[in-house]
Scaffold this motif. Structure first.
Motif, PDB file in Angstrom:
ATOM      1  N   ALA A 375       0.700  -1.405  -0.134  1.00  0.00           N
ATOM      2  CA  ALA A 375      -0.101  -0.083  -0.132  1.00  0.00           C
ATOM      3  C   ALA A 375       0.697   1.406   0.016  1.00  0.00           C
ATOM      4  O   ALA A 375       1.976   0.805   0.536  1.00  0.00           O
ATOM      5  CB  ALA A 375      -0.834  -0.061   1.285  1.00  0.00           C
ATOM      6  N   ASP A 376       0.425   2.674  -0.459  1.00  0.00           N
ATOM      7  CA  ASP A 376       0.508   3.461  -0.070  1.00  0.00           C
ATOM      8  C   ASP A 376      -0.212   4.658  -0.220  1.00  0.00           C
ATOM      9  O   ASP A 376      -1.347   4.468   0.068  1.00  0.00           O
ATOM     10  CB  ASP A 376       1.826   3.584  -2.170  1.00  0.00           C
ATOM     11  N   ASP A 377       0.592   5.718  -0.112  1.00  0.00           N
ATOM     12  CA  ASP A 377      -0.444   7.078  -0.504  1.00  0.00           C
ATOM     13  C   ASP A 377      -0.154   8.033  -1.531  1.00  0.00           C
ATOM     14  O   ASP A 377      -1.089   9.168  -1.304  1.00  0.00           O
ATOM     15  CB  ASP A 377      -0.640   8.225   1.141  1.00  0.00           C
ATOM     16  N   ILE A 378       0.128   7.426  -2.792  1.00  0.00           N
ATOM     17  CA  ILE A 378      -0.039   8.518  -3.140  1.00  0.00           C
ATOM     18  C   ILE A 378      -1.292   8.504  -3.705  1.00  0.00           C
ATOM     19  O   ILE A 378      -1.650   7.227  -4.815  1.00  0.00           O
ATOM     20  CB  ILE A 378       1.034   7.373  -4.325  1.00  0.00           C
ATOM     21  N   TRP A 379      -1.917   9.752  -4.019  1.00  0.00           N
ATOM     22  CA  TRP A 379      -2.994  10.032  -4.675  1.00  0.00           C
ATOM     23  C   TRP A 379      -3.924   9.241  -5.814  1.00  0.00           C
ATOM     24  O   TRP A 379      -4.737   8.588  -5.560  1.00  0.00           O
ATOM     25  CB  TRP A 379      -3.290  11.481  -4.835  1.00  0.00           C
ATOM     26  N   LEU A 380      -2.980   9.377  -7.251  1.00  0.00           N
ATOM     27  CA  LEU A 380      -3.941   8.533  -8.073  1.00  0.00           C
ATOM     28  C   LEU A 380      -2.715   7.088  -8.451  1.00  0.00           C
ATOM     29  O   LEU A 380      -3.309   6.470  -9.011  1.00  0.00           O
ATOM     30  CB  LEU A 380      -3.435   9.243  -9.561  1.00  0.00           C
ATOM     31  N   SER A 381      -2.010   6.607  -7.483  1.00  0.00           N
ATOM     32  CA  SER A 381      -1.885   5.836  -7.117  1.00  0.00           C
ATOM     33  C   SER A 381      -2.705   4.261  -7.501  1.00  0.00           C
ATOM     34  O   SER A 381      -3.581   3.916  -6.179  1.00  0.00           O
ATOM     35  CB  SER A 381      -0.677   5.051  -6.077  1.00  0.00           C
ATOM     36  N   PRO A 382      -2.875   2.820  -7.924  1.00  0.00           N
ATOM     37  CA  PRO A 382      -3.841   1.674  -8.006  1.00  0.00           C
ATOM     38  C   PRO A 382      -3.670   1.225  -7.029  1.00  0.00           C
ATOM     39  O   PRO A 382      -4.566   0.821  -6.342  1.00  0.00           O
ATOM     40  CB  PRO A 382      -3.366   1.193  -9.216  1.00  0.00           C
ATOM     41  N   SER A 383      -2.126   1.445  -5.753  1.00  0.00           N
ATOM     42  CA  SER A 383      -2.364   0.795  -4.564  1.00  0.00           C
ATOM     43  C   SER A 383      -2.282   1.973  -3.564  1.00  0.00           C
ATOM     44  O   SER A 383      -2.195   1.478  -2.346  1.00  0.00           O
ATOM     45  CB  SER A 383      -0.596  -0.113  -4.349  1.00  0.00           C
ATOM     46  N   ASN A 384      -3.133   2.608  -3.357  1.00  0.00           N
ATOM     47  CA  ASN A 384      -3.106   3.831  -2.969  1.00  0.00           C
ATOM     48  C   ASN A 384      -4.626   3.451  -1.728  1.00  0.00           C
ATOM     49  O   ASN A 384      -5.034   3.138  -2.171  1.00  0.00           O
ATOM     50  CB  ASN A 384      -3.740   5.204  -3.174  1.00  0.00           C
ATOM     51  N   GLY A 385      -3.622   3.117  -0.588  1.00  0.00           N
ATOM     52  CA  GLY A 385      -4.659   3.035   0.292  1.00  0.00           C
ATOM     53  C   GLY A 385      -5.027   1.172   0.814  1.00  0.00           C
ATOM     54  O   GLY A 385      -5.344   0.722   1.990  1.00  0.00           O
ATOM     55  N   GLN A 386      -3.950   0.163   0.008  1.00  0.00           N
ATOM     56  CA  GLN A 386      -4.080  -0.938   0.564  1.00  0.00           C
ATOM     57  C   GLN A 386      -2.885  -1.431  -1.098  1.00  0.00           C
ATOM     58  O   GLN A 386      -2.483  -1.078  -1.809  1.00  0.00           O
ATOM     59  CB  GLN A 386      -5.551  -1.194  -1.808  1.00  0.00           C
ATOM     60  N   LYS A 387      -2.798  -3.086  -0.349  1.00  0.00           N
ATOM     61  CA  LYS A 387      -1.960  -4.189  -0.506  1.00  0.00           C
ATOM     62  C   LYS A 387      -2.248  -4.435  -1.922  1.00  0.00           C
ATOM     63  O   LYS A 387      -3.937  -4.195  -2.110  1.00  0.00           O
ATOM     64  CB  LYS A 387      -1.321  -5.504   0.634  1.00  0.00           C
ATOM     65  N   THR A 388      -1.945  -4.896  -2.477  1.00  0.00           N
ATOM     66  CA  THR A 388      -2.501  -5.039  -4.037  1.00  0.00           C
ATOM     67  C   THR A 388      -2.053  -6.419  -4.932  1.00  0.00           C
ATOM     68  O   THR A 388      -0.976  -6.695  -5.173  1.00  0.00           O
ATOM     69  CB  THR A 388      -2.028  -3.533  -5.179  1.00  0.00           C
ATOM     70  N   CYS A 389      -3.054  -6.837  -5.637  1.00  0.00           N
ATOM     71  CA  CYS A 389      -2.506  -7.360  -6.248  1.00  0.00           C
ATOM     72  C   CYS A 389      -3.252  -7.068  -8.027  1.00  0.00           C
ATOM     73  O   CYS A 389      -4.239  -6.314  -7.978  1.00  0.00           O
ATOM     74  CB  CYS A 389      -3.698  -8.883  -6.652  1.00  0.00           C
ATOM     75  N   TRP A 390      -1.588  -6.864  -8.411  1.00  0.00           N
ATOM     76  CA  TRP A 390      -1.326  -6.950 -10.188  1.00  0.00           C
ATOM     77  C   TRP A 390      -2.371  -8.170 -10.893  1.00  0.00           C
ATOM     78  O   TRP A 390      -1.843  -8.626 -11.090  1.00  0.00           O
ATOM     79  CB  TRP A 390      -0.881  -6.031 -11.054  1.00  0.00           C
ATOM     80  N   ILE A 391      -2.842  -7.546 -12.430  1.00  0.00           N
ATOM     81  CA  ILE A 391      -3.784  -9.089 -12.823  1.00  0.00           C
ATOM     82  C   ILE A 391      -3.717  -7.747 -14.703  1.00  0.00           C
ATOM     83  O   ILE A 391      -4.402  -6.923 -14.705  1.00  0.00           O
ATOM     84  CB  ILE A 391      -4.637  -9.337 -12.783  1.00  0.00           C
ATOM     85  N   GLY A 392      -2.830  -9.109 -15.159  1.00  0.00           N
ATOM     86  CA  GLY A 392      -3.371  -8.550 -16.723  1.00  0.00           C
ATOM     87  C   GLY A 392      -3.095  -9.530 -17.724  1.00  0.00           C
ATOM     88  O   GLY A 392      -2.175 -10.268 -17.473  1.00  0.00           O
ATOM     89  N   VAL A 393      -3.695  -8.864 -18.877  1.00  0.00           N
ATOM     90  CA  VAL A 393      -3.343  -9.507 -19.795  1.00  0.00           C
ATOM     91  C   VAL A 393      -3.177  -9.331 -21.094  1.00  0.00           C
ATOM     92  O   VAL A 393      -2.831  -7.995 -21.206  1.00  0.00           O
ATOM     93  CB  VAL A 393      -5.261 -10.535 -20.150  1.00  0.00           C
ATOM     94  N   VAL A 394      -2.295  -9.906 -22.750  1.00  0.00           N
ATOM     95  CA  VAL A 394      -1.783  -9.607 -23.440  1.00  0.00           C
ATOM     96  C   VAL A 394      -2.651 -10.418 -24.271  1.00  0.00           C
ATOM     97  O   VAL A 394      -3.118 -11.491 -24.629  1.00  0.00           O
ATOM     98  CB  VAL A 394      -0.296 -10.221 -23.673  1.00  0.00           C
ATOM     99  N   GLN A 395      -2.535  -9.519 -25.704  1.00  0.00           N
ATOM    100  CA  GLN A 395      -3.246 -10.031 -27.100  1.00  0.00           C
ATOM    101  C   GLN A 395      -1.901 -10.131 -28.178  1.00  0.00           C
ATOM    102  O   GLN A 395      -1.451  -8.832 -28.467  1.00  0.00           O
ATOM    103  CB  GLN A 395      -4.075  -9.869 -27.646  1.00  0.00           C
ATOM    104  N   TYR A 396      -0.728 -10.385 -28.387  1.00  0.00           N
ATOM    105  CA  TYR A 396       0.621 -11.040 -28.959  1.00  0.00           C
ATOM    106  C   TYR A 396      -0.263 -10.380 -30.555  1.00  0.00           C
ATOM    107  O   TYR A 396      -0.911 -10.973 -30.991  1.00  0.00           O
ATOM    108  CB  TYR A 396       1.007 -11.754 -29.219  1.00  0.00           C
ATOM    109  N   LYS A 397       1.157  -9.461 -30.618  1.00  0.00           N
ATOM    110  CA  LYS A 397       0.558  -8.970 -32.488  1.00  0.00           C
ATOM    111  C   LYS A 397       2.311  -9.766 -33.738  1.00  0.00           C
ATOM    112  O   LYS A 397       2.725  -9.858 -33.730  1.00  0.00           O
ATOM    113  CB  LYS A 397       0.551  -7.660 -32.455  1.00  0.00           C
ATOM    114  N   PRO A 398       1.743 -10.573 -33.556  1.00  0.00           N
ATOM    115  CA  PRO A 398       2.493 -11.663 -34.337  1.00  0.00           C
ATOM    116  C   PRO A 398       3.341 -10.808 -35.363  1.00  0.00           C
ATOM    117  O   PRO A 398       2.087 -10.597 -36.379  1.00  0.00           O
ATOM    118  CB  PRO A 398       1.736 -12.916 -34.625  1.00  0.00           C
TER     119      PRO A 398
END
Length: 486
Positions: A375-398
Motif C-alpha cells: 500500500a502507499d499514499d500516492i493520490w492516483l497510485s492504484p495501490s493507494n491505501g491498499q496492498k494490491t494484486c495486479w492482473i494483466g492480460v496480453v494479446q500478441y501481435k505476431p
C-alpha cells in the motif's frame, strides 16, 4: 519555501528568434521520428512539432513557445506505454537526450538523475558504484520519468510501486518556473507528480532512493491453478518478490519466487523458451492462430510445456526482475485489493472455462501475469491505501499483425472492476472522472493541483483531458490515436 527560478527574459525573445534558437533541437518534419508510435504499435500521432532538447534551457524555450502559441506540450520518453498516454496533437518533447546521472550519494543511498535516462542506462551507471534500484518492473527499456509519472510497479507484497522510492523532483511548471518538491517541500505538488501522468509539469530530475547492489535467487516452478489459489497467501509471503504467470489453457501457473542472496551468479533459463522454439516457432504459431482461433489453445499449452521445468537462477537484481516482452502486443492490467485476489482469480477461471467450452468462445493468448505491491499514499497510485494484486492480460501481435482483443479485454475488465479494480495508468482503459473519483479518495485534490499549477492546460493532452477532466468529442475519443492496420 520552495526553490524556484523564474524564466529569465524569455518573454522578451522575438518569436522568429525563438524559432531560430530551437532549430537544432527540432526534428525535421520528414524525419520518421517526427511521427510517434508507441512500442506496442497500438497508438500513433503526428505532433505539430517534435523537439529533442539537450538541456534545461532548451526545455524552457520549448515551453515558452508552447505558452505563446497556446499549444499543448507533451513529454515522452521511450513510448513504452501501451495506451495513448504519450500522444498529442500539439507539441511533443522527447526526453531522449536528457539522460544523465547527475549525482551519486553512495553513503546515503540515493542518486539524482535526469528524467530521460532509461532504466537500462541507470542500471549500468548504478552498477559502477555498487548500487541498484530497490525494485524494478518487467521492462527496463523505459525512462525514469515515465515510470515515476505512471506509478509503475515491480512485484513484492511488501514493496511499494517504484514512485514510493522517489525522494524529490525538480519540475518545470507551466508558468516557466523551475521548482523543487518533496514530501517536505510543496508536498501536494510532489504527491500529485509521482503519479501525475505528466500533467503537473515537465519532470527535469528525479532524486531516487537506491540500495547496495544485490543478486536475486529466483526459483520458478509450475503448479496447478487450484493449488496456487488455495495456497495463495503462503506463496505470496514466502519470498520477497513473487509473481505468477497463469496459462489458462493448461490450467497451470508458473510461480516465480525471488529473494536477495549472497550466492554467486548462476543465470539459468529455459533454453527451449529462449531459443528458436521459444521465440520464432511460437510467433509463427500465433500467426497461424489468427486464422485458426482454436490453435491458440495448443499454442498456450505448448508454451506452458516449454517452461514447465523447475529452474533456479541467481543473477543481478535487474536481470531477474526484467522479462523479454517478446512481441508487440495489446495489453491491459488492473490492480485489485489484495484480499480480493482469490475470489477474482476464481471468477476469471470460471469465465475462461466458459469461453473454452464454447466452440465460438474467445481464445486468449498467454500468460496472464499476476504481481503484487504494498500500500502507499500516492493520490492516483492504484495501490493507494491498499496492498494490491495486479492482473494483466496480453494479446500478441505476431509480426506486428492485428489480432482480436476488444471483447476479451472488455470481459476481463468487467470482472476486475467488480472486484474494485483500478486500471494501470499507462495502459488503455475506459474509466472517466465519475468512476475514477469513486476509486481514488484524493482524485479531486489531484485535479485541484493541476488547476493551480497549470490553469491553461499546457500539459494536458487528450488522454489527460479525457480521463481526468472528462472532455468528450471526437478529438478526445479513446481511439483518436488508435493505429490503423496497414
Amino acid at each position: 519555501m520552495s526553490s524556484s527560478t523564474p524564466h529569465v527574459h524569455l518573454s522578451a525573445i522575438p518569436l522568429p528568434t525563438l524559432y531560430d534558437l530551437l532549430r537544432d533541437v527540432t526534428l525535421p518534419s520528414h524525419s520518421p521520428a517526427a511521427r510517434f508510435t508507441n512500442w506496442g504499435r497500438t497508438f500513433t500521432c503526428s505532433p505539430l512539432a517534435v523537439f529533442e532538447p539537450e538541456s534545461e534551457y532548451h526545455c524552457r524555450l520549448i515551453l515558452e513557445l508552447a505558452r505563446r502559441e497556446g499549444k499543448v506540450l507533451r513529454a515522452v520518453g521511450v513510448g513504452h506505454s501501451p495506451s495513448d498516454l504519450a500522444c498529442t496533437s500539439g507539441y511533443m518533447l522527447r526526453t531522449t537526450k536528457l539522460n544523465r546521472l547527475l549525482e551519486v550519494h553512495v553513503d546515503k543511498q540515493y542518486v539524482v538523475a535526469q528524467a530521460g535516462i532509461t532504466l537500462d542506462a541507470l542500471h549500468a551507471e548504478l552498477a559502477k558504484h555498487n548500487l541498484a534500484m530497490i525494485n524494478v518492473g518487467s521492462i527496463s527499456d523505459q525512462t525514469l520519468g515515465g515510470i515515476v509519472t505512471t506509478a509503475t510497479h515491480g512485484t513484492g507484497i511488501n514493496y511499494g510501486v517504484i514512485s514510493t522510492h522517489v525522494i524529490a523532483l525538480s519540475l518545470l511548471l507551466a508558468d516557466g518556473s523551475r521548482v523543487s518538491c518533496s514530501r517536505q517541500e510543496r508536498p501536494d505538488l510532489f504527491i500529485a507528480s509521482i503519479c501525475g501522468l505528466g500533467s503537473t509539469g515537465l519532470i527535469l530530475t528525479v532524486t531516487l532512493q537506491v540500495e547496495p547492489a544485490f543478486r536475486l535467487r529466483d526459483v520458478q516452478e509450475s503448479i496447478p491453478f487450484r493449488e496456487c489459489v488455495r495456497n495463495l497467501h503462503s506463496l505470496v509471503k514466502a519470498s520477497e518478490h513473487v509473481r505468477f504467470w497463469w496459462f489458462p489453457a493448461s490450467d497451470t501457473i508458473r510461480v516465480s519466487s525471488a529473494d536477495r542472496t549472497a550466492e554467486p551468479s548462476s543465470p539459468v533459463g529455459s533454453w527451449l523458451w529462449h531459443s528458436f522454439f521459444g521465440f520464432h516457432v511460437i510467433q509463427f504459431l500465433l500467426f497461424l492462430a489468427r486464422y485458426i482461433l482454436s490453435l491458440n489453445v495448443f499454442v498456450s499449452r505448448f508454451a506452458a510445456w516449454l517452461v514447465s521445468n523447475r529452474v533456479v537462477a541467481v543473477d543481478d537484481s535487474y536481470r531477474v526482475f526484467n522479462l523479454d516482452c517478446r512481441y508487440p502486443q495489446h495489453t491491459t492490467e488492473w490492480a485489485i485489493p489484495y484480499e480480493r485476489t482469490q475470489a477474482c482469480l476464481e471468477d476469471l477461471h470460471s469465465w475462461l472455462a466458459q469461453e473454452f467450452a464454447d466452440p465460438n468462445g474467445l481464445r486468449p493468448h498467454f500468460p496472464i501475469e499476476i504481481r503484487f505491491s504494498d500500500a502507499d499514499d500516492i493520490w492516483l497510485s492504484p495501490s493507494n491505501g491498499q496492498k494490491t494484486c495486479w492482473i494483466g492480460v496480453v494479446q500478441y501481435k505476431p509480426y506486428g499483425l492485428e489480432v482480436p482483443y476488444k471483447k476479451l479485454f472488455e470481459r476481463f475488465e468487467a470482472i476486475l472492476f467488480r472486484h474494485g479494480g483500478r486500471p494501470h495508468w499507462a495502459k488503455a482503459h475506459h474509466l472517466r472522472p465519475d468512476s475514477l473519483r469513486t476509486l481514488y479518495p484524493r482524485f479531486d485534490d489531484f485535479v485541484g493541483v493541476l488547476q493551480d499549477v497549470d490553469p491553461r492546460g499546457i500539459f494536458r493532452n487528450e488522454y489527460v483531458q479525457r480521463h481526468i477532466f472528462g472532455k468528450t468529442g471526437p478529438e478526445f475519443h479513446g481511439r483518436v490515436f488508435k493505429r490503423r492496420a496497414a
